[in-house]
Design an enzyme around this catalytic site. Structure first.
Site, mmCIF file in Angstrom:
data_model
loop_
_atom_site.group_PDB
_atom_site.id
_atom_site.type_symbol
_atom_site.label_atom_id
_atom_site.label_comp_id
_atom_site.label_asym_id
_atom_site.label_seq_id
_atom_site.Cartn_x
_atom_site.Cartn_y
_atom_site.Cartn_z
ATOM 1 N N GLY A 210 -66.684 43.368 87.168
ATOM 2 C CA GLY A 210 -65.340 42.821 87.217
ATOM 3 C C GLY A 210 -64.304 43.928 87.296
ATOM 4 C CB CYS A 211 -60.818 43.879 88.521
ATOM 5 S SG CYS A 211 -60.286 42.334 87.754
ATOM 6 C CE1 TYR A 212 -56.927 43.032 83.632
ATOM 7 C CE2 TYR A 212 -58.174 41.001 83.843
ATOM 8 C CZ TYR A 212 -56.959 41.670 83.823
ATOM 9 O OH TYR A 212 -55.793 40.967 83.984
ATOM 10 C CB ALA B 209 -59.694 49.496 84.830
#
Lengths: 342, 342, 342, 342
Positions: B159-161, B164
């Site tokens: 996932g994107c979060y 990061a």
């Protein structure tokens, strides 16, 4: 106190109306209604528009379509911030002559703005069947039609683009300063709230980016032409901001028109008008957002005779709710800007 | 050339994947598919994502759910940029052992990211029934799991979060620099494209304004915890921009940790990594938008032992499509950043 | 009528103060001043802040630094919306005991907020030389220090970030609900007006993009710590919007703290407070922009004992001008929210 | 490889040029220069434009104004992304006939765009003293002046607004489809990067809001008129976005012009042009941001003979850097879109 209700209070315009009525000394915000099949029915205004949370906590009551007459009997003033077809459908009951209906109706939809009923099919997508009401409706361009508004029981509040456009163009047209062989060119950019409070892909944050739309076919074009009295080319755009309209209008002036004649035309039209402001620089959208003003600035090119005027309004206020409030003030005998400017 | 197709190419991530594959020397963008009941079926990519108009004009073919095996036989590489449940439902056919399926699958949904199948009901709203595939799936954190990715046939793109967050936290955790009695606090803000390409009131331009959401219950929290190996508190926010994620992470460091140890941990992890950049100032969202980078910057408060790290990525690229491309590069024997950085 | 002037009226906060004083029944907006060497001296407020054009058309008079005593003798109330050093430099004259100075001073700069004068060199870049005034100044946290504010002649209006942070944290701290061995983590995002009205590359439209700044060293961190009474980690961010602050605060609660205890702490603190609103969902920035409110919402994770609170304010109103107005209301015997909420 | 340098690489256009040259197979990005008194001298490109951090890490060398000839001798191609007056001042040395200067110069300033030197005082604020170079300079409208560009040594890259406007208008004008008694009306909105990378109050984030500027007097108006060959009214606006221009152009067509004639005029002009795209809906700014395209869409009102065309470009690319790259491609014998579209 003028007992007031708003039908369609879940939308952006309805919410602004609620705030204006709530803050006005002479009007009482007595009830809010929404369509019975709205998902917002039963919620409070503050749930949907949190800026009013804990401040205007009236419930959004589901409207009883079968008994709209009762509303028109119970309230002095009804604002309709409803879709065009809903206004058209409900107006007969709200304005029935047979009942003791007493309410003054301010319709913020487009259903009673233009006089030629045949244009509704073309521009609004429905057949208009309320000839008498259409004839009786007064166009609520508050800085121009004050005498008619004072005596009207059904007032069709102008569209947002026509308000910005007509405020800039009518003084020129009334003084024969426009060379109408060249159509005035109106380019306007509106914030996304103009599209209403709803889920739609083209008003999704990820999709919005400055773009023209409804070119040469927007329903506000015939409205502008009707109340200006001459042809125009109107090109609307969607801008990447929430509120406000900036209209940039280019006009070929009649032969030998001077800067002074233009200034005098504007001064004559709006000399003591607290709502229309003559700015000393080109107005920005944010100068008028959250205000009832229409800001104007213009420049004439003496060499070519072309004039550029820009006109800025808050689409939800001067383009809808605060102009409706101006009309309500006029209709009930108050100053046009009461409750709007202090 | 690696023959490649993308399923779910009408979304934002799918479109970015199409651009990356199209621009890559070693991969051939052979076909695009969408769900058969999508309104976009039959359109071309450029109709929906006009930045690719006249450039990548492949049609969006309706997928034949009944015959997914055929796809897996025809292509070398399939990217799934599909909803979680669609990936879950279709994966068995795509990965059937009985057929001659040869395609490597990169799943950009969440359906195969976390290993504990019971969490799917809680966090994703559906029961997971593909135990074997879930066990086989490799988590495609491309800067960390390179050896596994090189040998995997089903890769679950993070996932994107989590991308990061894990990029910032894993070097600290691997070097025991975190005092895990104090949970790392991750506050992250994502652009609205993270919500996908769809009509929804809460992603309407008029409604979006910086706001926390899914607090203490977002589905990316268990994903981060699983692959970090320690608890965290993760609070996502929706920001008023289209693309990008900025994660601000506050960590209580273990006793006597020095700035130098932190720097060494990061250097060791990403020394020659062309994708993770050690910045010399606090990264902005726009520094990474349109790029495959993850930008890091950090500061240690010696007095208190708290460390603040910020991590910036493009949610659609490093948080989805370009990380998938990194995995594809690894899987097919190319440099991790091939076609991404020149 | 309380005769009022504003020094520093060309800035964003000064303009908001002008609007609040202008709209208040009990205060008279008698004069506006700017620094004598400001390019804005001699202009009217509406030239600089066109939303007030034709509405608040007071001139921005150049201030006579040599004769500030005269100001303090002529006005009942002076708002200083000035840079930190200007407030520090001018305060001695404004508050001179030898003259007949009678004005109550509301200082919206940081020059008298923190009590330890040594911190000014570290955090503000100048040496503080006004020990007596620093000792006398009352911190104008309007929802907490009401008794002191009622009797003060020099009130230091809190910073924007401390207002958002302390409103959320003080009820928890006062009720010993925070496990202070774990510092509360405050991540906040501010609109660009927080940087003031000035030309600067890093607040240029083309440069602004969500970013952390002044990490572990912002001048509001000691202010928060002083008035909370326990350590915190505060990380500010610049957001791509004009107005508003959203603070997301993560707290490790003391052992066995329940949701109910938290709710009771907040209710006890703000039960009948018309300015602090307990929302029923996560507040957005735009819910409070243009309003004097501080909106709170929180959630406790029972499993881990971590609590997330978000706090939203308009940085120019609750974070500056409307909180100053609350203090003026208190000081002159009116209701705290008079002229702010109707 | 064509040895290339960029003078003025600290600005937004210079940075885009750097990226395009860096990514081009046939050009070598050999050096970057800035004015010797720039605060950016000595920094690397990635310090100032972090999207290029770790990717294009050339230093920004201070230029030696006294010895520009040496530059012109050392490089094959020099891009000047400099202020108008700097280009004017430096050009004589760069193009000296006495030396062995060999570099082709692409000037992205306005200093050599218009042929009437008297207009520089009026529109640019300086006297032009380089008659011979002005006469020799070729206007780099890359989709129109290809033969001249192929043979030129000094190419004046068009302004951003003229590029958007001329691309839309020239096919109509060339085919006598415009009734020039009615001036074409060009309304255009530009992103804030058009104002350059600098600190200025009117491009501060807090101040920017859609607004017209330089009405009836913008320096791009004479440029458009010169290269179109007929008068226009051009009204520029500043929009609240970083990049892109949308020009909305209203034209009164000659008597009896048909939709088909218009389509044919455009097809004839841009039939196989990979840079000008005929869209099938009204282009948005974001459809072209980050691309070298000029997107066109138009509609004719048969009843009135008015035509509306909108033209969208990225102001920093097609409006500056990528058009300069098109010119460089043409001049050095490559396809016009080499390195721009894959």
């Amino acid at each position: 106190m003028i007992k007031t209700c708003i039908i369609g209070a879940s939308g952006y315009t309805g919410a602004e109306l609620a705030a204006l009525v709530h803050g006005h000394d002479q009007f009482e915000l007595a009830a809010l209604f929404v369509s019975a099949n709205s998902a917002d029915a039963g919620k409070s205004l503050g749930d949907i528009h949190p800026q009013f949370f804990n401040r205007i906590e009236l419930p959004l009551q589901p409207i009883d379509e079968a008994n709209l007459c009762a509303l028109a009997e119970s309230f002095d003033l009804i604002f309709l911030a409803t879709p065009h077809e809903a206004s058209h459908k409900w107006m007969k009951q709200l304005c029935s002559e047979k009942s003791a209906n007493k309410a003054v109706i301010m319709d913020l939809s487009g259903a009673f703005r233009i006089k030629d009923k045949h244009k509704f099919a073309e521009y609004y997508g429905f057949e208009h069947h309320a000839d008498k009401l259409l004839a009786a409706a007064v166009y609520g361009l508050a800085d121009w039609h004050q005498e008619q508004i004072k005596n009207a029981d059904l007032i069709a509040i102008p569209g947002c683009y026509p308000t910005a456009s007509l405020t800039a163009l009518k003084p020129l047209q009334q003084n024969a300063l426009i060379d109408t062989a060249h159509f005035p060119i109106i380019n306007a950019v509106s914030g996304v709230t103009g599209a209403g409070r709803k889920a739609a892909l083209n008003s999704s944050f990820s999709e919005v980016s400055l773009q023209a739309y409804s070119v040469l076919g927007h329903r506000h074009q015939p409205e502008i032409i009707d109340y200006l009295g001459t042809d125009v080319i109107f090109t609307p755009h969607l801008g990447n901001f929430k509120r406000g309209i900036l209209a940039t209008i280019t006009v070929k002036t009649s032969a030998n028109v001077t800067e002074r004649q233009i200034t005098e035309a504007y001064q004559q039209a709006y000399q003591d008008n607290p709502i229309v402001r003559f700015r000393n620089s080109w107005p920005k959208i944010d100068d008028v957002v959250g205000t009832p003003y229409c800001d104007l600035f213009w420049k004439l090119d003496n060499k070519t005779g072309y004039l550029v005027v820009t006109s800025a309004i808050d689409n939800l206020l001067k383009g809808a709710a605060s102009q409706a409030m101006q009309c309500a003030n006029l209709r009930f005998g108050f100053e046009t800007h009461a409750g709007l400017v202090n």
